[in-house]
Design an enzyme around this catalytic site. Structure first.
Site, PDB file in Angstrom:
ATOM      1  N   ASP A  66       8.231   4.340  -6.221  1.00  9.10           N
ATOM      2  CA  ASP A  66       7.998   3.039  -5.588  1.00  9.10           C
ATOM      3  C   ASP A  66       9.100   2.024  -5.885  1.00  9.10           C
ATOM      4  O   ASP A  66       9.021   0.881  -5.428  1.00  9.10           O
ATOM      5  CB  ASP A  66       6.624   2.479  -5.987  1.00  9.10           C
ATOM      6  N   HIS A  67      10.130   2.453  -6.625  1.00  9.48           N
ATOM      7  CA  HIS A  67      11.244   1.549  -6.930  1.00  9.48           C
ATOM      8  C   HIS A  67      12.583   2.037  -6.391  1.00  9.48           C
ATOM      9  O   HIS A  67      13.564   1.298  -6.445  1.00  9.48           O
ATOM     10  CB  HIS A  67      11.353   1.343  -8.448  1.00  9.48           C
ATOM     11  N   ASP A 211       7.321  -2.930 -14.543  1.00 11.08           N
ATOM     12  CA  ASP A 211       6.909  -1.620 -15.035  1.00 11.08           C
ATOM     13  C   ASP A 211       7.130  -1.473 -16.538  1.00 11.08           C
ATOM     14  O   ASP A 211       7.995  -0.734 -16.999  1.00 11.08           O
ATOM     15  CB  ASP A 211       7.619  -0.505 -14.261  1.00 11.08           C
ATOM     16  N   HIS A 269       4.834  -6.843  -8.402  1.00  6.12           N
ATOM     17  CA  HIS A 269       4.380  -5.470  -8.652  1.00  6.12           C
ATOM     18  C   HIS A 269       2.862  -5.412  -8.817  1.00  6.12           C
ATOM     19  O   HIS A 269       2.325  -4.913  -9.795  1.00  6.12           O
ATOM     20  CB  HIS A 269       5.077  -4.889  -9.889  1.00  6.12           C
TER      21      HIS A 269
END
Length: 308
Positions: A66-67, A211, A269
């Site tokens: 997702d990054h 994260d 996020h």
């Protein structure tokens, strides 16, 4: 010199119809810097009409999908313009393998240099005219880093009245004083920059943290940021899940912002469990610790002005 941050995506784990995966573009005058590149990055860039094909450098926090899954498209589309400058990519171990494998498997046509640098320790990874970018460790389920872009101190303001009083004629000599050079006035006496310049003024600081579980060292790294973009993935009732998955709650993001004495902090996020309306819960909990907390939203713009 203008500086502004554009939120290209603010979601975690998966893209949603109304929320792309995490990605932030920082513009500092003519320089463009991309922090992470999740799914949907290109869509937001297009909708914001940003001249993203001239991105100077990309800074990747870690190699979870997702990054990074928005990066191949960025690399390929950048070949559609006349680009000769290298594109620099920074990230923890595995980022080089990801870029090289994507280029090979997708048979990318790339007509400009790409330089990938892996980060193995806290360090300055990139620098330019009057600024530098530093990477520092975070604590996630795989190697992850945060970043700060910090400007060097600026010279103090020039005092024209003081220059006139010191018999320095208007013209090139004034420019030399502003550049830090000593000059000779009309009477043959030396005039130093400190005679006509105020004290140095601090530059701006942008920080990007996502994260990671909460660790006190983050506050030290982002200390005094003019803008901190910080993960606040879960609400308090999911604190145990956040700890298990090595993520942060919105309240913990508020603790970092408070302890770091940042000027502004925006959450990013978000877990896909929260609709846009439910993000208010995260904001309320962050503000109980850091009253100036804000929500980032896809395509939201944050201006980062000088404070003086």
């Amino acid at each position: 010199m203008n500086m502004e941050a554009f939120i290209l995506g603010c979601g975690g784990m998966m893209p949603l119809p109304y929320r792309h995966c995490t990605s932030v573009l920082l513009r500092r005058d003519g320089d463009l810097f991309l922090f992470d590149g999740g799914e949907g990055t290109q869509v937001s860039l297009k909708r914001l009409n940003l001249k993203w094909k001239k991105i100077n450098a990309i800074f990747v926090s870690h190699t979870h999908a997702d990054h990074v899954t928005g990066l191949p498209g960025i690399l390929m589309l950048s070949s559609q313009v006349d680009r000769t400058e290298p594109l620099y990519i920074y990230g923890p171990p595995k980022i080089k393998e990801y870029i090289e494998t994507s280029r090979r498997v997708l048979d990318m046509y790339i007509n400009y240099p790409i330089e990938v640098h892996e980060i193995t320790a806290p360090c300055v990874v990139y620098g330019g005219d009057g600024f530098y970018v530093r990477a520092f460790p975070l604590e996630h389920t795989k190697t992850c880093v945060g970043y700060t872009l910090e400007e060097l101190d600026r010279p103090g303001e020039f005092n024209p009245d003081a220059a006139v009083a010191m018999k320095v004629p208007r013209g090139p000599l004034w420019g030399k004083l502003q550049k830090g050079e000593t000059v000779v006035n009309e009477e043959g006496n030396e005039v130093k920059p400190c005679d006509v310049m105020g004290g140095s003024r601090s530059g701006r600081k942008f920080s990007f943290v996502t994260d990671t579980m909460y660790i006190p060292s983050i506050a030290k790294e982002v200390k005094g940021s003019d803008l901190l973009i910080c993960e606040g993935m879960f609400a308090d009732d999911c604190a145990d899940q956040a700890k298990q998955k090595k993520h942060m709650t919105a309240r913990q993001a508020g603790v970092i912002a408070r302890d770091a004495d940042v000027k502004r902090m925006a959450l990013i996020h978000y877990s896909p469990r929260y609709t846009d309306r439910e993000l208010e819960t995260l904001l309320v909990q962050a503000r109980e610790v850091y009253p100036n907390a804000e929500l980032s939203r896809d395509r939201k713009r944050f201006e980062i002005p000088y404070v003086d």
